[in-house]
Enzyme design. Sequence first.
Site, PDB file in Angstrom:
ATOM      1  N   ASP A  63       0.830  -1.200   0.000  1.00 36.68           N
ATOM      2  CA  ASP A  63       0.000   0.000   0.000  1.00 36.68           C
ATOM      3  C   ASP A  63       0.869   1.256   0.000  1.00 36.68           C
ATOM      4  O   ASP A  63       1.556   1.545   0.988  1.00 36.68           O
ATOM      5  CB  ASP A  63      -0.898  -0.027   1.249  1.00 36.68           C
ATOM      6  CG  ASP A  63      -2.141   0.824   1.095  1.00 36.68           C
ATOM      7  OD1 ASP A  63      -2.186   1.652   0.173  1.00 36.68           O
ATOM      8  OD2 ASP A  63      -3.074   0.656   1.901  1.00 36.68           O
ATOM      9  N   ASP A  64       0.874   1.982  -1.117  1.00 41.92           N
ATOM     10  CA  ASP A  64       1.617   3.242  -1.253  1.00 41.92           C
ATOM     11  C   ASP A  64       3.135   3.043  -1.311  1.00 41.92           C
ATOM     12  O   ASP A  64       3.896   3.940  -0.948  1.00 41.92           O
ATOM     13  CB  ASP A  64       1.289   4.215  -0.111  1.00 41.92           C
ATOM     14  CG  ASP A  64      -0.146   4.711  -0.131  1.00 41.92           C
ATOM     15  OD1 ASP A  64      -0.860   4.431  -1.112  1.00 41.92           O
ATOM     16  OD2 ASP A  64      -0.560   5.376   0.840  1.00 41.92           O
ATOM     17  N   ARG A 105      -7.961  -1.051  -6.603  1.00 48.84           N
ATOM     18  CA  ARG A 105      -8.515  -2.327  -6.152  1.00 48.84           C
ATOM     19  C   ARG A 105      -9.721  -2.748  -6.997  1.00 48.84           C
ATOM     20  O   ARG A 105      -9.916  -3.931  -7.287  1.00 48.84           O
ATOM     21  CB  ARG A 105      -8.874  -2.232  -4.674  1.00 48.84           C
ATOM     22  CG  ARG A 105      -7.657  -2.337  -3.780  1.00 48.84           C
ATOM     23  CD  ARG A 105      -7.889  -1.815  -2.373  1.00 48.84           C
ATOM     24  NE  ARG A 105      -6.769  -2.159  -1.513  1.00 48.84           N
ATOM     25  CZ  ARG A 105      -5.551  -1.594  -1.562  1.00 48.84           C
ATOM     26  NH1 ARG A 105      -5.316  -0.631  -2.429  1.00 48.84           N
ATOM     27  NH2 ARG A 105      -4.586  -1.984  -0.747  1.00 48.84           N
ATOM     28  N   ASP A 354      -0.074  -0.546  -5.048  1.00 46.09           N
ATOM     29  CA  ASP A 354      -1.388  -0.138  -5.557  1.00 46.09           C
ATOM     30  C   ASP A 354      -1.383   1.227  -6.230  1.00 46.09           C
ATOM     31  O   ASP A 354      -2.300   1.552  -6.985  1.00 46.09           O
ATOM     32  CB  ASP A 354      -2.440  -0.175  -4.443  1.00 46.09           C
ATOM     33  CG  ASP A 354      -2.158   0.795  -3.311  1.00 46.09           C
ATOM     34  OD1 ASP A 354      -1.031   1.327  -3.218  1.00 46.09           O
ATOM     35  OD2 ASP A 354      -3.063   1.010  -2.476  1.00 46.09           O
ATOM     36  N   ASN A 355      -0.383   2.030  -5.977  1.00 47.06           N
ATOM     37  CA  ASN A 355      -0.234   3.344  -6.629  1.00 47.06           C
ATOM     38  C   ASN A 355       1.123   3.888  -6.250  1.00 47.06           C
ATOM     39  O   ASN A 355       1.912   3.209  -5.586  1.00 47.06           O
ATOM     40  CB  ASN A 355      -1.353   4.315  -6.214  1.00 47.06           C
ATOM     41  CG  ASN A 355      -1.678   4.315  -4.738  1.00 47.06           C
ATOM     42  OD1 ASN A 355      -2.776   3.955  -4.339  1.00 47.06           O
ATOM     43  ND2 ASN A 355      -0.726   4.674  -3.896  1.00 47.06           N
ATOM     44  N   LYS A 407       1.230   9.811  -5.671  1.00 46.22           N
ATOM     45  CA  LYS A 407      -0.150   9.349  -5.521  1.00 46.22           C
ATOM     46  C   LYS A 407      -1.146  10.492  -5.737  1.00 46.22           C
ATOM     47  O   LYS A 407      -0.856  11.639  -5.415  1.00 46.22           O
ATOM     48  CB  LYS A 407      -0.336   8.749  -4.124  1.00 46.22           C
ATOM     49  CG  LYS A 407      -1.723   8.217  -3.828  1.00 46.22           C
ATOM     50  CD  LYS A 407      -1.778   7.597  -2.442  1.00 46.22           C
ATOM     51  CE  LYS A 407      -3.179   7.127  -2.095  1.00 46.22           C
ATOM     52  NZ  LYS A 407      -3.227   6.466  -0.758  1.00 46.22           N
TER      53      LYS A 407
END
Length: 565
Positions: A63-64, A105, A354-355, A407
């Site tokens: 995540d991130d 997602r 995810d990004n 992001k």
Amino acid sequence: MYQLGKLNSEKKGHYHIILQSIFRHFSHVCIVLIFISVSLSCAQSKEKNEIDQRPNIVLIVADDLGFGDIGCYGGEIETPNIDALASNGIRFSSFHTAPMCAPTRAMLLSGNDNHIAGMGGQGLVTEVFGYEGKLTDRIVTIPQLLRDAGYHTYMAGKWHLGIEPNDNPHRKGFEHSFVLLEGAGNHYTNQSALNNGISSYTEDGEPTRWKDGNYSTNYYTDKLIEYIGRYKADDQPFFAFAAYTSPHWPLQVDEKYWKKYSGLYNDGYEKLRERRLNSLKKAGIIPQNAILPQLHEQIKPWDSLSEVEKMKEARKMELYAGMVDNLDDNIGRLITYLKEIGEFENTLFVFISDNGAAHRDFINAENYSSLREYYNDDYENMGKENSYISYGPQWAEAGSAPFRYFKDYATEGGINTTMIISGAKVTRKNNIHTGFLSLLDLAPTFYDISGATYPEKYQDKEIYPLRGRSLLPYISGKTDVIHAPDYVFALEHYGNAMLRKGNWKITNFKRPFELENFALYNLSNDIGEQIDLKNTQKEKYEELLMEWAKFSEEVKIQIPAPSSK
């Protein structure tokens, strides 16, 4: 036989002949029946073995995570387990996601555009097409189809795709799941990281509470190992979605992980950004002629900070590095367990972020002042369960190097992220792929590998066709190309929009959203998106704007009011 003994010899001989004939025929019948039985058994065994040989699929989402954080991408953070996967598989240098958590997602699990899937605006819940704030019945999820195809389906970690019972992963194909419903959580307690309340967790669709003292990444790994272990003896393949919340803010981790990085970042984020540029080049991830884009206007020069500010800033990055280090440790735990139960060799691993790196700092934002009622950001407290640290745009710029911004943005810094594929079906070893691909390509890959069939209807509802392409021909060495040179990929989220065709890209992130704000870049020699060519390459610019118009109409893009989430 007693009756036979009383007969005269002539009749006895006659009956003996009859009985011998019967026994011969009976033996032949038995042999035939045995042959048929053995043949059926072999056929069933063969069919079962074919099913058993389908690979397990482990999808790991950080995540991130920053583009150059991990060791095999040149980063200074120790990630030996992730690096081992990369050495036995493929690293991708041009893998693309959405610019924020929830739309990624939605696209990942559906193989479709985030508007088609229902997540056109993260945090926005409406009845408008594309902005429902949950997965819609216009799509079918990976776990739904894999479960229908005979896979166990497990998930642990962050859901972020709807909080109502009907939106739960338990209703979207996951056989077992332990999930955080919101977009962020305290890594040690049930305390919310988005307000002054309590985070929402469910297990198998039922509300549950976080047991204080557990650490998020450790516990999510525990859960996946528990789920896999329940059915390890039934020879049924599994799909496991490890949706980790690390290294997402708040930056919290045990001292043993972050202290090894003590002092490493004392020269600041600008120096780290330069080191990342060079280390990515050395690792062969980016072109040797890549240069750093200009820093975001929010960022204060390191030299303008006080010594106290520098000390606290360096600690932020130490904590972040410790979280990534712990994440790698847990991936190692999962790998070790799969080796122990004999499933490692027959498992396909996919690791992604995810990004791009995250810039937000909610505790210092006016709309989130209630967070200060629980969290304490004193230097001595940093990293503990009641501290709320974000590493902000300054470190995010280093994490996203060599790309522009981070992001939220549809620039490469927000959407060009890490991806590694390794394990079953992967014949390329220690390979780097530099061509374009996106998270839309993962769903068709999983269906191709599992033998699942993607339908035109699901549960009596017509669903949209997949938008990506299976990677199986590439990862198995049958082709060197994933997408044709004229392949078009586009996305939009809260006015952050992009469309790419080959190496040409238009990007728009200015507010209000206007078509004339699209800039044109040639990524073949400008991955930092610094040279706007729309006035010198007018035909190419108009060509991509026409593609944008088609895409925008197809997925029914609207520009809703911005969300604070």
